[in-house]
Design a protein around this motif. Structure first.
Motif, PDB file in Angstrom:
ATOM      1  N   TYR A 224      -4.753  -8.910  -2.453  1.00  0.00           N
ATOM      2  CA  TYR A 224      -4.019  -8.093  -1.392  1.00  0.00           C
ATOM      3  C   TYR A 224      -4.036  -6.784  -1.971  1.00  0.00           C
ATOM      4  CZ  TYR A 224      -2.574 -12.356   1.297  1.00  0.00           C
ATOM      5  OH  TYR A 224      -2.662 -13.557   2.110  1.00  0.00           O
ATOM      6  N   ARG A 225      -4.367  -5.844  -1.203  1.00  0.00           N
ATOM      7  CA  ARG A 225      -4.370  -4.388  -1.620  1.00  0.00           C
ATOM      8  C   ARG A 225      -3.469  -3.546  -0.713  1.00  0.00           C
ATOM      9  NH1 ARG A 225      -9.232  -5.691  -4.320  1.00  0.00           N
ATOM     10  NH2 ARG A 225     -10.061  -6.236  -2.177  1.00  0.00           N
ATOM     11  N   ILE A 226      -2.553  -2.830  -1.298  1.00  0.00           N
ATOM     12  CA  ILE A 226      -1.775  -1.890  -0.524  1.00  0.00           C
ATOM     13  C   ILE A 226      -1.902  -0.686  -1.212  1.00  0.00           C
ATOM     14  CG2 ILE A 226      -0.209  -3.735   0.259  1.00  0.00           C
ATOM     15  CD1 ILE A 226       2.049  -2.782  -1.852  1.00  0.00           C
ATOM     16  N   SER A 227      -1.677   0.525  -0.561  1.00  0.00           N
ATOM     17  CA  SER A 227      -1.752   1.827  -0.943  1.00  0.00           C
ATOM     18  C   SER A 227      -0.252   2.431  -0.420  1.00  0.00           C
ATOM     19  CB  SER A 227      -2.623   2.587  -0.335  1.00  0.00           C
ATOM     20  OG  SER A 227      -4.144   2.250  -0.703  1.00  0.00           O
ATOM     21  N   VAL A 228       0.296   3.088  -1.499  1.00  0.00           N
ATOM     22  CA  VAL A 228       1.933   3.238  -1.487  1.00  0.00           C
ATOM     23  C   VAL A 228       1.926   4.831  -1.767  1.00  0.00           C
ATOM     24  CG1 VAL A 228       4.208   2.800  -1.992  1.00  0.00           C
ATOM     25  CG2 VAL A 228       2.477   0.877  -1.885  1.00  0.00           C
ATOM     26  N   LEU A 229       2.548   5.621  -0.664  1.00  0.00           N
ATOM     27  CA  LEU A 229       3.001   6.761  -0.997  1.00  0.00           C
ATOM     28  C   LEU A 229       4.304   6.946  -1.613  1.00  0.00           C
ATOM     29  CD1 LEU A 229       2.513   9.930  -0.368  1.00  0.00           C
ATOM     30  CD2 LEU A 229       3.689   9.754   1.891  1.00  0.00           C
ATOM     31  N   ARG A 230       4.443   7.861  -2.704  1.00  0.00           N
ATOM     32  CA  ARG A 230       5.979   7.862  -3.324  1.00  0.00           C
ATOM     33  C   ARG A 230       6.480   9.003  -2.334  1.00  0.00           C
ATOM     34  NH1 ARG A 230       8.421   8.197  -8.129  1.00  0.00           N
ATOM     35  NH2 ARG A 230       6.803   7.494  -9.488  1.00  0.00           N
ATOM     36  N   CYS A 231       7.783   8.393  -1.710  1.00  0.00           N
ATOM     37  CA  CYS A 231       8.330   9.047  -0.672  1.00  0.00           C
ATOM     38  C   CYS A 231       9.598   9.994  -1.138  1.00  0.00           C
ATOM     39  CB  CYS A 231       9.024   8.236   0.285  1.00  0.00           C
ATOM     40  SG  CYS A 231       7.535   7.576   1.239  1.00  0.00           S
ATOM     41  N   GLY A 232      10.064   9.590  -2.449  1.00  0.00           N
ATOM     42  CA  GLY A 232      11.054  10.615  -2.884  1.00  0.00           C
ATOM     43  C   GLY A 232      12.568  10.252  -2.352  1.00  0.00           C
ATOM     44  N   HIS A 233      12.613   9.252  -1.638  1.00  0.00           N
ATOM     45  CA  HIS A 233      13.871   8.815  -0.876  1.00  0.00           C
ATOM     46  C   HIS A 233      14.838   8.090  -1.825  1.00  0.00           C
ATOM     47  CE1 HIS A 233      11.329   8.735   3.132  1.00  0.00           C
ATOM     48  NE2 HIS A 233      11.788   9.886   2.613  1.00  0.00           N
ATOM     49  N   THR A 234      16.107   8.344  -1.697  1.00  0.00           N
ATOM     50  CA  THR A 234      17.247   7.740  -2.127  1.00  0.00           C
ATOM     51  C   THR A 234      18.355   7.395  -1.134  1.00  0.00           C
ATOM     52  OG1 THR A 234      18.476   9.554  -2.715  1.00  0.00           O
ATOM     53  CG2 THR A 234      16.905   8.663  -4.363  1.00  0.00           C
ATOM     54  N   ASP A 235      19.180   6.385  -1.264  1.00  0.00           N
ATOM     55  CA  ASP A 235      20.170   5.958  -0.353  1.00  0.00           C
ATOM     56  C   ASP A 235      21.439   6.637  -0.829  1.00  0.00           C
ATOM     57  OD1 ASP A 235      21.152   4.421  -2.477  1.00  0.00           O
ATOM     58  OD2 ASP A 235      20.681   2.504  -1.604  1.00  0.00           O
ATOM     59  N   ASP A 236      22.717   6.307   0.016  1.00  0.00           N
ATOM     60  CA  ASP A 236      23.769   7.094  -0.408  1.00  0.00           C
ATOM     61  C   ASP A 236      24.422   6.760  -1.826  1.00  0.00           C
ATOM     62  OD1 ASP A 236      23.933   8.288   2.179  1.00  0.00           O
ATOM     63  OD2 ASP A 236      24.929   6.596   3.192  1.00  0.00           O
ATOM     64  N   ALA A 237      23.941   5.718  -2.298  1.00  0.00           N
ATOM     65  CA  ALA A 237      24.346   5.122  -3.534  1.00  0.00           C
ATOM     66  C   ALA A 237      23.661   5.747  -4.625  1.00  0.00           C
ATOM     67  CB  ALA A 237      24.564   3.810  -3.773  1.00  0.00           C
ATOM     68  N   GLY A 238      22.486   6.566  -4.122  1.00  0.00           N
ATOM     69  CA  GLY A 238      21.448   7.040  -5.421  1.00  0.00           C
ATOM     70  C   GLY A 238      20.401   6.011  -5.498  1.00  0.00           C
ATOM     71  N   ALA A 239      20.184   4.961  -5.298  1.00  0.00           N
ATOM     72  CA  ALA A 239      19.145   3.909  -5.414  1.00  0.00           C
ATOM     73  C   ALA A 239      17.913   4.577  -4.727  1.00  0.00           C
ATOM     74  CB  ALA A 239      19.600   2.607  -4.795  1.00  0.00           C
ATOM     75  N   THR A 240      16.767   4.258  -5.348  1.00  0.00           N
ATOM     76  CA  THR A 240      15.656   4.836  -4.775  1.00  0.00           C
ATOM     77  C   THR A 240      15.023   3.835  -3.891  1.00  0.00           C
ATOM     78  OG1 THR A 240      14.344   3.426  -6.681  1.00  0.00           O
ATOM     79  CG2 THR A 240      15.023   5.768  -7.022  1.00  0.00           C
ATOM     80  N   GLY A 241      14.154   4.315  -2.894  1.00  0.00           N
ATOM     81  CA  GLY A 241      13.605   3.711  -1.876  1.00  0.00           C
ATOM     82  C   GLY A 241      12.607   2.660  -2.445  1.00  0.00           C
ATOM     83  N   GLY A 242      12.005   1.691  -1.874  1.00  0.00           N
ATOM     84  CA  GLY A 242      11.055   0.636  -2.225  1.00  0.00           C
ATOM     85  C   GLY A 242       9.924   1.370  -2.713  1.00  0.00           C
ATOM     86  N   SER A 243       9.193   2.419  -2.046  1.00  0.00           N
ATOM     87  CA  SER A 243       8.194   2.905  -2.422  1.00  0.00           C
ATOM     88  C   SER A 243       8.175   3.495  -3.845  1.00  0.00           C
ATOM     89  CB  SER A 243       7.635   3.967  -1.317  1.00  0.00           C
ATOM     90  OG  SER A 243       7.379   3.346  -0.128  1.00  0.00           O
ATOM     91  N   ASP A 244       9.175   4.294  -3.929  1.00  0.00           N
ATOM     92  CA  ASP A 244       9.475   4.999  -5.313  1.00  0.00           C
ATOM     93  C   ASP A 244       9.554   3.866  -6.309  1.00  0.00           C
ATOM     94  OD1 ASP A 244       9.292   7.083  -3.573  1.00  0.00           O
ATOM     95  OD2 ASP A 244      10.927   8.150  -4.881  1.00  0.00           O
ATOM     96  N   TRP A 245      10.240   2.779  -5.934  1.00  0.00           N
ATOM     97  CA  TRP A 245      10.513   1.713  -6.934  1.00  0.00           C
ATOM     98  C   TRP A 245       9.116   0.929  -7.463  1.00  0.00           C
ATOM     99  CZ3 TRP A 245       9.668  -3.625  -7.736  1.00  0.00           C
ATOM    100  CH2 TRP A 245      10.500  -4.150  -8.660  1.00  0.00           C
ATOM    101  N   LEU A 246       8.381   0.916  -6.571  1.00  0.00           N
ATOM    102  CA  LEU A 246       6.946   0.288  -6.958  1.00  0.00           C
ATOM    103  C   LEU A 246       6.148   1.198  -7.840  1.00  0.00           C
ATOM    104  CD1 LEU A 246       7.441  -1.617  -4.575  1.00  0.00           C
ATOM    105  CD2 LEU A 246       5.226  -1.419  -3.804  1.00  0.00           C
ATOM    106  N   HIS A 247       6.247   2.507  -7.583  1.00  0.00           N
ATOM    107  CA  HIS A 247       5.730   3.560  -8.360  1.00  0.00           C
ATOM    108  C   HIS A 247       6.022   3.559  -9.854  1.00  0.00           C
ATOM    109  CE1 HIS A 247       2.849   6.259  -5.995  1.00  0.00           C
ATOM    110  NE2 HIS A 247       3.382   5.455  -4.895  1.00  0.00           N
ATOM    111  N   ASP A 248       7.590   3.407  -9.847  1.00  0.00           N
ATOM    112  CA  ASP A 248       8.276   3.502 -11.207  1.00  0.00           C
ATOM    113  C   ASP A 248       8.190   2.396 -12.058  1.00  0.00           C
ATOM    114  OD1 ASP A 248       8.856   6.285 -10.600  1.00  0.00           O
ATOM    115  OD2 ASP A 248      10.856   5.613  -9.668  1.00  0.00           O
ATOM    116  N   ASN A 249       8.312   0.920 -11.225  1.00  0.00           N
ATOM    117  CA  ASN A 249       8.291  -0.023 -11.966  1.00  0.00           C
ATOM    118  C   ASN A 249       7.322  -1.084 -12.167  1.00  0.00           C
ATOM    119  OD1 ASN A 249      11.527  -0.397 -12.492  1.00  0.00           O
ATOM    120  ND2 ASN A 249      11.113   0.693 -10.505  1.00  0.00           N
TER     121      ASN A 249
END
Length: 316
Positions: free
Chosen positions: A62-87
């Motif tokens: 399975y292949r996916i292509s993910v754009l780093r969005c730079g989103h964080t929530d009110d608690a400062g947690a990164t969004g799922g796309s950034d989490w994939l890039h970083d982890n």
């Protein structure tokens, strides 16, 4: 699943290849499908949906292509796309849901008009590859930035002379109108891209007289919704009546009473939490149902839809 390959395909766009951790065969999937990948966000893990880019026919991975969005929530947690890039690294094991589809092609269509803007290329590429495999007639429009054009080479190779490329908002809008006006009767149009473009696309299709059921869109995010009015829902199988306060989703209210509904995006986009309405009326706030479907009150999406006072009964 195991991440077996990672490659950067455009600025801030990374392709991830995943295979079964035990080496088993993967299920086929419909073009336009997505999978959910678990990521750590705040107090509990969440699943974010990502479009699969291959045809779905006998997939080895399975292949996916993910754009780093730079989103964080009110608690400062990164969004799922950034989490994939970083982890994620090659060899990382992840939990995956799916594949599921709310953006499937209509095989009997006389022609398929495929429109992608930006990272919206991902499900459109899946449609294109399946159409090429089955010999379905297609026309493709790709609007992209000069600095970011993921999958451009693959798109050119797959679509050939049936591809039109555009850059810039005005040119994309002009090309969309031209192609929408020139399609033969029986064409279905599929579009994926930024919310603003998709809104304009649907308005353009309506103005040009396209039947609503021949216009399909794939959203990456839901609308910003208000808290909604309180209501009471009845569960058909037990007769239990559950109060759903303002600001609490039907999905969460059901879950708190032990009624589990499969879910993924929680934004009314992925279609995973579709529930049949046994009786009553719903306030539909998803990005999937057409106006005609909403009038039927046959189904709702529990993550965003709400009931009207105490009229709603769900077939669960």
């Amino acid at each position: 699943m195991i991440v077996t390959r990672i490659r950067d395909i455009a600025p801030d766009v990374r392709e991830f290849e995943l295979r079964a951790a035990d080496g088993s065969e993967l299920p086929w999937y419909e073009p336009g499908s997505h999978i959910g990948i678990e990521h750590e966000a705040g107090e509990r893990p969440e699943f974010n949906a990502y479009s699969l880019t291959d045809s779905g026919i006998a997939p080895q991975a399975y292949r996916i292509s993910v754009l780093r969005c730079g989103h964080t929530d009110d608690a400062g947690a990164t969004g799922g796309s950034d989490w994939l890039h970083d982890n994620l690294t090659e060899g990382t094991q992840v939990r995956v849901q799916g594949p599921v589809s709310a953006f499937r092609p209509v095989p009997s269509a006389r022609n398929h008009l495929l429109i992608a803007v930006g990272i919206g290329i991902t499900p459109i590429l899946s449609h294109l590859r399946a159409a090429r495999h089955w010999g379905r007639p297609i026309t493709v429009l790709y609007g992209y930035s000069p600095t970011r054009a993921p999958h451009l080479d693959e798109l050119c190779a797959e679509a050939g002379d049936n591809l039109r490329l555009t850059c810039g908002r005005a040119e994309i809008a002009e090309a969309t109108a031209e192609l929408m006006s020139a399609q033969p009767m029986g064409t279905y149009a599929y579009a994926c891209g930024p919310a603003g473009y998709l809104e304009d696309f649907e308005k353009m299709a309506a103005a040009l007289g396209w039947p609503e059921d021949r216009v399909r869109v794939e959203h990456f995010a839901g609308l910003e919704l208000d808290a909604g009015d309180p209501f009471t829902v009845t569960v058909s199988s037990t007769g239990e009546r559950i109060d759903v306060p303002s600001g609490v989703s039907l999905l969460d209210a059901l879950d708190s009473h032990g009624v589990t509904v499969p879910n993924m995006c929680r934004q009314g986009v992925c279609g995973q939490c579709r529930v049949r309405i046994a009786s009553g009326r719903a306030v539909h706030r998803d990005m999937l149902t057409t106006d005609a479907q909403r009038q039927q009150h046959s189904h709702l999406y529990a993550c965003v839809s709400r009931g009207v006072e105490d009229t709603l009964e769900v077939a669960l």
